[in-house]
Design an enzyme around this catalytic site. Sequence first.
Site, PDB file in Angstrom:
ATOM      1  CE  LYS A 587      -3.784   2.175   1.773  1.00 39.53           C
ATOM      2  NZ  LYS A 587      -4.806   2.276   3.631  1.00 39.53           N
ATOM      3  CG  ASP A 687     -14.030   1.282   6.487  1.00 38.12           C
ATOM      4  OD1 ASP A 687     -15.195   0.902   6.489  1.00 38.12           O
ATOM      5  OD2 ASP A 687     -13.361   1.565   5.662  1.00 38.12           O
TER       6      ASP A 687
END
Length: 844
Positions: A587, A687
Amino acid sequence: AFDPSGALKRCQSVLDSAFFKSDRGIASAMILGLSRAAEAEPDAAEELLVALIRIGGLDAVEALVELTQERIGNDFGDWAARLAITRLADPEVRGPEDDDGRDALCAALERELKPRSEQDRDATLREALDEARDAFATGSARSAYTQAVAIVKTLNEQLDKLEATREHSRESRMECFRVLRELDLALLETSALSDLLVLGGDGGKAKGASVPHPLGEVFERLTQWLLMREREPLFPGEALPHRTLRVRRLRALLHTVDADGAFGDEKNADLRERRLRGTKILLARTRDDAPSPLRRIVHAAAARSCEALLREDIAEVSDVLIAVVTHLSSEADLVTFAEASMVPEVESVFRAYATLVERTERQARATAMRTRAGMDALRQLTKHLPAASGPRVEALRAALLRFASCLEAMASASSLTELSGEGDEQGSRFAPLADTVETLARLVDGARRRLGEMRPDEPPACAAAMRLVDLSALHTMRGNESAYGDAVAGAVDSMREELPLHIAEVAANILVATVALPIDAPIQLRESAVPLLKRRGAALPPWLPPSRTLGGFFILRALGAGAVGSVFVARRAEEKADERAQRFALKVPEYGGTAARTLSEEQFLQLFRDEAGALLAIPQHPNLARLVTFDGGAKPKPILVMELIEGPTLERLIETGGLDMARAITVMTGIASGLGAMHDIGVGHLDLKPSNVILRDPDGPGPALETPVLVDFGLAGRKVRPGCATANYGAPEVWGLLPKGHVPAPSCTDVYAFGCMMVEALTGQTLFDGDSDVGILMSHLSHDGDLPMLDALSMDEELIGLIDGIRGCLRQDPRKRLTIREVKERIEAATPVLQQRRWPLATA
């Protein structure tokens, strides 16, 4: 100036050539350019002028009248004027007898060519304007302003005549033409009157803020009259009598668009409404008019009207493009529209779209050739959208590029299995196309609304139609009776309805071709309808070093991108050529427009470091994606490397009906176990949702169930931040409903989201549904676990304990919620009963 006789001969050679015979408008063009030549060599210029009047038509006489306004001096043009008056009596110049507008034009030109001293008539509006300018030059500003105010009064009187004229007789039509021409020449083709009114000190406005500028009222009346006369389209076979009058009306309308604007500091809703009203009517004319001599001027007026919307910041180039191509589908019409444009960026965009039309309609021998040409033209269109011109332009560019990438992925597939993503790390190729089509449809709908079109308040149908195609493909692969071809036809029809036609056609050519694909076939390199989308995935970003190495990891392909970061599939650099080597999810933070609205770049990078810090604290667990390394000093960007989890998401299993009760139980217990490990150290995921749960494929042979793994820790941390959730799974405290004097723990927020996800895993339905995120958020804020859906599930008495556990997750007060370990105990207790139930559980 240095060779007048030679220049005269060269001009005469043009007039004697076939070039002039093919375009007699050259005569009027030469006349309009003669004023400078007359200043240098009046004799040669006079000789040429007479020659031009002798061979030119009515437009040459009109140009002579314009030339006389230049006041070149002495008696220049007098001889040509006398010749022109004689020419006006020639039937060849006067034209057909049934054209009353042409007769009125001849009469007006004859009157204006004769000296006023020889006529008993009042000054025309243009002559009155010239006198006011002379007064300013030779007298005083006050006297010039007084005359300008008198001209405004005359303008309104002329408008009274115009509005009272019904055009039922020859006399009324000729009077209408005369008045309209005077208004055009004095008001629209020059800004002199507006400039003179400024001499009054207040721009000509009467005192009192509520009183509009006098020219604003004039423009409103004139625009309204012109639009009323020109709103009806020309139908096939319809006669076009009095053509000159019709052309003058459209010419005046075009000039109205160009000249109308904000007067002084006045830039109000009236001007905006005039702009939108005129554009709407003219675009409708471009769509509905039958071919006629008026067609090009209608397109020119529409083009200038659209550019006025850009000039007044009423619309962006993307809005104009969408509105125009919604009305125009012909390549020739789009080229005409581009030719009429005065803004280079607008002309470029419409020429690019005309190329797209030509490519998608090309009757090539092979469909693949036509599709490749259409895809190339679509990408070229994105390059012609002006850079940095506005957020909606950039949104359209990004959506079209994603649209093209999704279609390339579909065109390269060899089978339905490859398209659906079964067993493929890239996943379904239908799903991203559905999302992109929805984005495009919303952009199109918004543009059409902004330009005054009444639209139904409904979500786009094309996205749902594409998702149905995805489901139909899966059912076909599983041997169920399927109407895949019908689903494709429905999706194509929806896209043609909700997207610009030829953008939809690019997708249609590719989608229709997938109907003939086999259910399964080897993945092979083959000639595709478009350049093959290679297995490495989407294009790599330009900032990536040529070595494709970041912090000791070699980038294989792009995996995905969001608002705050990009994720890549990578291997360790020393193992980059080893196909058997372990792969990782790498990432990289991307500081872009979305993050920049609320965070500085330093704050943004600090959040990235916080994410890494939270992950470093999380113990290794089979139900949590494992952190491999964090390198904040990697160049050109810091990296966060995670274990790459491959398999279907829980969201996809629910949508496709691929979930069963055994899988649902595995997901719930596994994710609860992973969350428990995070909560033990005070870290929340924050999340939690089905798309962030991946069912990892079993490592070895046999019927072992997949392992559910929680991924995407971008919001993970020790504090609850406002908005750190997705609408369907966000706890009340995320949206600002906080217990007085209490700071909620992130573990409580996760428990609420887990309760929402449990409902979806058991029933296949989200806890709340709504047309917008706002409606869903209000549902989260207006209950305390007492929900009709849970009441329906409680009808099964053996599941009451589990349903009460879900209620315990969904309490409004975080302090009253169960812990994740208590929830897991409820699931384990209900597992024997659940194993006897069919998935999904009924909620009614």
